[in-house]
Design an enzyme around this catalytic site. Structure first.
Site, short mmCIF file in Angstrom:
data_model
loop_
_atom_site.label_atom_id
_atom_site.label_comp_id
_atom_site.label_asym_id
_atom_site.label_seq_id
_atom_site.Cartn_x
_atom_site.Cartn_y
_atom_site.Cartn_z
N SER A 79 2.78 2.09 -13.03
CA SER A 79 2.41 2.76 -11.79
C SER A 79 3.07 2.21 -10.54
O SER A 79 2.89 2.76 -9.46
CB SER A 79 0.89 2.74 -11.62
OG SER A 79 0.29 3.66 -12.51
N TYR A 178 -8.26 7.67 -8.76
CA TYR A 178 -6.85 7.47 -9.13
C TYR A 178 -6.36 8.61 -10.02
O TYR A 178 -7.02 8.97 -10.99
CB TYR A 178 -6.74 6.14 -9.88
CG TYR A 178 -5.35 5.58 -10.00
CD1 TYR A 178 -4.77 4.90 -8.94
CD2 TYR A 178 -4.64 5.69 -11.18
CE1 TYR A 178 -3.50 4.34 -9.07
CE2 TYR A 178 -3.38 5.14 -11.31
CZ TYR A 178 -2.82 4.46 -10.26
OH TYR A 178 -1.57 3.92 -10.39
#
Length: 392
Positions: A79, A178
Site C-alpha cells: 500500500s 480503508y
C-alpha cells in the site's frame, strides 16, 4: 628503529581493537536482529539523513540457499503504492485537470453503481464508504488460497466491479474506512484524464524525473527482479514449511498495492514529496490534512494517500510524528516513514506479512521507530504491534 616501528604498529592495532570493542551496536541493527528473533525471516532497512546513509539487514533472504537479504534489492511495497497514486492525482489537480471535490462520476461516468456522489477527495482520504476489497467469492478466504490463487488475473474494471457489487459501508463523507477499491478507481482516473496507461504516467511524472530505477508497476508480471529477499508465508499447518510466494500476480491492486520498488527509491520518493519537489505547497498541505484513523487513539491520521503517525505511544511524551505509508501484500511488509520535511527517513522491508505473529509485527515496527526515537516504554512493544495491526 625497526623494533620501534613494530611496537608503534602494535599499539595502533590494540587501540583500534579496543575502540571497536567499546563501540555500541547501532540500535537499528539491534532492532533488526531482535525482529528476526521474533519471527521475521528476512529484513532490510535503509535510513538517510543529512549526516549520511545507513544500511542494515538480518535473517535470510532465501531459506533454501541461506543467502543474506540484499539491501539494494527490490520488493513489493504493497500500500505504499497509494502515495504514488495519490501524488499522480494531485499532479492532475495542479494542472487543472480535475477538482478534488468533484464527483468521480464527472470523470468516470457509470463506473460505480452507487447513487450517492463520491468525490475524488473522499477516495483519496478513505472517507468514500467504498468496500475495502473484492467480494469474498473473488478473493482470499483461507490461507491456502493465498497460494493457490496467486496467478489469477484481474482487469482494472473487473476488480472494481467485483468489489462494488457490495453496498457502501456508510454514506460518503460521514466516516472512515480503508479501501483498496477506491485507489483502483483513482488509477483509472489517472488513465482516463491522461489517455495513457498508469505505469507510463508513473514513469513520466515521478520515477523518471526522480531517477527511481528500481520502481515500476508490474501489472500481471509475477516476478520480483533482483529481489531483496524471497517472500514467504506459513500458509499450511506444520509440518509443512514456509511457502515461497515471491512470484505473484497482484493485478487486483493496480492502483492500491501493485508497485515494486527498493528502500533507496522509497526514501528518495518521500524526500522529494515531503520536501516540495513534486507538488505545489498548497496541494502538499491538503495532502497532509488528515482525518483520524479509527481505533488508534488519535495516534494515526490519514491525509490524501499519506499516513501521519505519532510515536509517543512507543517512545513516550514528546516523541516525534512521522509521515509516509505502510504496505503489506503476501510475502512482503513495508514501512517507509520520514520526518515532516522528508529530511530524516527510513524504509524497512521484511517477510512474511500475512502470517506474521504479533511479536514479528512489533519487531519490524520498532526498527522503523528506532530511526526517530528510543522505544523505552514498558508497553512499547505492544503499542508497536498495535500500530502494525492497525495499518493492515
Amino acid at each position: 628503529m625497526r623494533r620501534l616501528a613494530v611496537s608503534a604498529a602494535c599499539t595502533v592495532l590494540l587501540l583500534a581493537g579496543a575502540g571497536t570493542a567499546a563501540a555500541e551496536p547501532d540500535p537499528r541493527q539491534a532492532a533488526l536482529e531482535s525482529a528476526v528473533r521474533a519471527g521475521n525471516v528476512g529484513m532490510i532497512a535503509i535510513a538517510a539523513d543529512p549526516a549520511g546513509r545507513w544500511r542494515g539487514r538480518a535473517g535470510v533472504g532465501d531459506v533454501v540457499t541461506g543467502a543474506k537479504p540484499d539491501t539494494g534489492g527490490r520488493f513489493r511495497v504493497g500500500s505504499v503504492s497509494k502515495t504514488f497514486t495519490a501524488t499522480l492525482v494531485l499532479k492532475l489537480a495542479a494542472k487543472g485537470r480535475l477538482g478534488l471535490d468533484d464527483p468521480i462520476s464527472k470523470y468516470l461516468p457509470g463506473l460505480l453503481p452507487y447513487p450517492e456522489p463520491i468525490t475524488v477527495r473522499q477516495l483519496l482520504q478513505h472517507t468514500s464508504g467504498m468496500p475495502r476489497d473484492v467480494a469474498p467469492q473473488y478473493g482470499w478466504t483461507t490461507l491456502p488460497e493465498v497460494d493457490t490463487e496467486r496467478f489469477v488475473h484481474f482487469g482494472e474494471i473487473e476488480a472494481i466491479h467485483d468489489s462494488t457489487g457490495q453496498p457502501l459501508l456508510f454514506p460518503p463523507g460521514t466516516n472512515w474506512s480503508y479501501s483498496n477499491t477506491g485507489y483502483n478507481v483513482l488509477a483509472l482516473l489517472v488513465e482516463k484524464l491522461t489517455g495513457r496507461r498508469f505505469e507510463q504516467v508513473l514513469a513520466d511524472w515521478i520515477t523518471g524525473p526522480l531517477h527511481l530505477a528500481d520502481t515500476f508497476l508490474p501489472r500481471d508480471f509475477p516476478l520480483v527482479p533482483d529481489a531483496a529477499m524471497r517472500g514467504y508465508e506459513q500458509l499450511y499447518p506444520a509440518p509443512h514449511g514456509l511457502t515461497d510466494v515471491t512470484a505473484y500476480n497482484l493485478s487486483r491492486y493496480v492502483g492500491a498495492g501493485n508497485i515494486i520498488s527498493s528502500a533507496t527509491d522509497l526514501n528518495r520518493f518521500f524526500h522529494a514529496l515531503l520536501g516540495g519537489e513534486l507538488l505545489p505547497a498548497g496541494l502538499l498541505a491538503q495532502m497532509k490534512t488528515t482525518v483520524p484513523w479509527p481505533g488508534t487513539n488519535g495516534r494515526i491520521g490519514y491525509g490524501l494517500g499519506l499516513m501521519h503517525i505519532s510515536l509517543d505511544g512507543v517512545c513516550g511524551p514528546g516523541a516525534p510524528s512521522v509521515w509516509g505509508h505502510a504496505g503489506d501484500v503476501p510475502g512482503y511488509n513495508t514501512w517507509s516513514m520520514s520526518d515532516e520535511t522528508g529530511t530524516r527517513r527510513i524504509t524497512v522491508a521484511s517477510s512474511p506479512d500475512v502470517t506474521a505473529s504479533a511479536a514479528a509485527d512489533a519487531g519490524r515496527t520498532l526498527v522503523m521507530v528506532t530511526e526517530f526515537c528510543t522505544p523505552d516504554l514498558p508497553d512499547a512493544q505492544a503499542n508497536a504491534a498495535r500500530l502494525q495491526a492497525a495499518v493492515r
